[in-house]
Motif scaffolding. Structure first.
Motif, PDB file in Angstrom:
ATOM      1  N   ASN A 100      23.024  -1.825  -0.863  1.00 20.31           N
ATOM      2  CA  ASN A 100      22.237  -2.211   0.316  1.00 20.31           C
ATOM      3  C   ASN A 100      22.961  -1.940   1.636  1.00 20.31           C
ATOM      4  OD1 ASN A 100      20.248  -3.225  -1.418  1.00 20.31           O
ATOM      5  ND2 ASN A 100      21.326  -5.185  -1.581  1.00 20.31           N
ATOM      6  N   LYS A 102      24.214  -0.715   5.042  1.00 19.72           N
ATOM      7  CA  LYS A 102      23.603   0.026   6.146  1.00 19.72           C
ATOM      8  C   LYS A 102      24.582   0.023   7.310  1.00 19.72           C
ATOM      9  CE  LYS A 102      19.889  -2.633   6.248  1.00 19.72           C
ATOM     10  NZ  LYS A 102      18.651  -3.276   6.622  1.00 19.72           N
ATOM     11  N   THR A 103      24.505   1.038   8.144  1.00 20.84           N
ATOM     12  CA  THR A 103      25.303   1.020   9.371  1.00 20.84           C
ATOM     13  C   THR A 103      24.360   1.035  10.565  1.00 20.84           C
ATOM     14  OG1 THR A 103      25.525   3.422   9.398  1.00 20.84           O
ATOM     15  CG2 THR A 103      27.293   2.185   8.352  1.00 20.84           C
ATOM     16  N   LYS A 104      24.799   0.339  11.605  1.00 20.85           N
ATOM     17  CA  LYS A 104      24.039   0.293  12.860  1.00 20.85           C
ATOM     18  C   LYS A 104      25.021   0.627  13.985  1.00 20.85           C
ATOM     19  CE  LYS A 104      20.164  -2.035  11.482  1.00 20.85           C
ATOM     20  NZ  LYS A 104      18.816  -1.871  11.916  1.00 20.85           N
TER      21      LYS A 104
END
Length: 199
Positions: A100, A102-104
């Motif tokens: 799961n 994710k990178t922002k």
């Protein structure tokens, strides 16, 4: 001739207290070429029993913050427990783990901090203060020191904004400068079924 405006200075909450106690060594990020070199200098200070004071200039502001890295000869760093954990890789915030993950962009930090503040279990017991944040920070060697500075600038700015509204010790934080990307470590395998369970 127009007089040059003096640069603004922005300090993390703990920088001045470390400076007063003379438990800090200053590293100028503008004289460091990459993250690996920065960690090496920070590790040397840790071995001397000092925290790292990081200083750099960006636009019209000079930033001052503290950071921690392990001492290469001892493999030890302070004990961190009961923390709000955050993970920064290069100049991105890493959200969640494993499949799961994710990178922002680092600018998403403000949203993530507001999420932490919105949950009561992230606060210290019976106090209107959050459990301190521990930020695991890693930058790949291929990136210039500018990438490190961009991420650090956002961290200092966002925590400063929260603490200026709620009190200087409302949401404390430490940045742990890592030698590898801990977000890439796969989760542990499920425990083996104990052979005695079937008896």
């Amino acid at each position: 001739m127009k007089e040059k405006k003096p640069l603004a200075e922005l300090f993390s909450e703990d920088f001045k207290s470390f400076e007063i106690d003379d438990k800090i060594g200053i590293i100028d990020l503008d004289s460091v070429s990459n993250f690996a070199e920065l960690r090496q200098k920070m590790g040397k200070l840790t071995c001397e029993g000092k925290s790292s004071g990081l200083r750099f200039k960006s636009n019209d502001t000079i930033y001052h913050l503290t950071g921690f890295a392990d001492c290469p000869t001892s493999g030890e760093i302070g004990c961190y427990f009961r923390r709000n954990l955050l993970f920064v890789r290069n100049d991105s915030l890493v959200i969640k783990y494993g499949k799961n993950k994710k990178t922002k962009p680092i600018e998403f930090l403000k949203t993530e901090l507001n999420k932490i503040i919105s949950k009561k279990y992230n606060f210290q017991y019976n106090e209107n203060k959050l459990k301190p944040a521990l930020i695991y920070f890693y930058v790949e060697d291929k990136y210039p020191i500018e990438t490190t500075k961009r991420a650090l600038k956002e961290i200092v700015r966002q925590f400063k904004e929260i603490n200026s509204q709620n009190g200087s010790d409302y949401f404390k934080y430490n940045i742990l400068f890592e030698g590898f990307d801990i977000t890439n470590i796969p989760p542990p395998p499920p425990p083996k079924q104990n052979e005695f369970d079937n008896e």
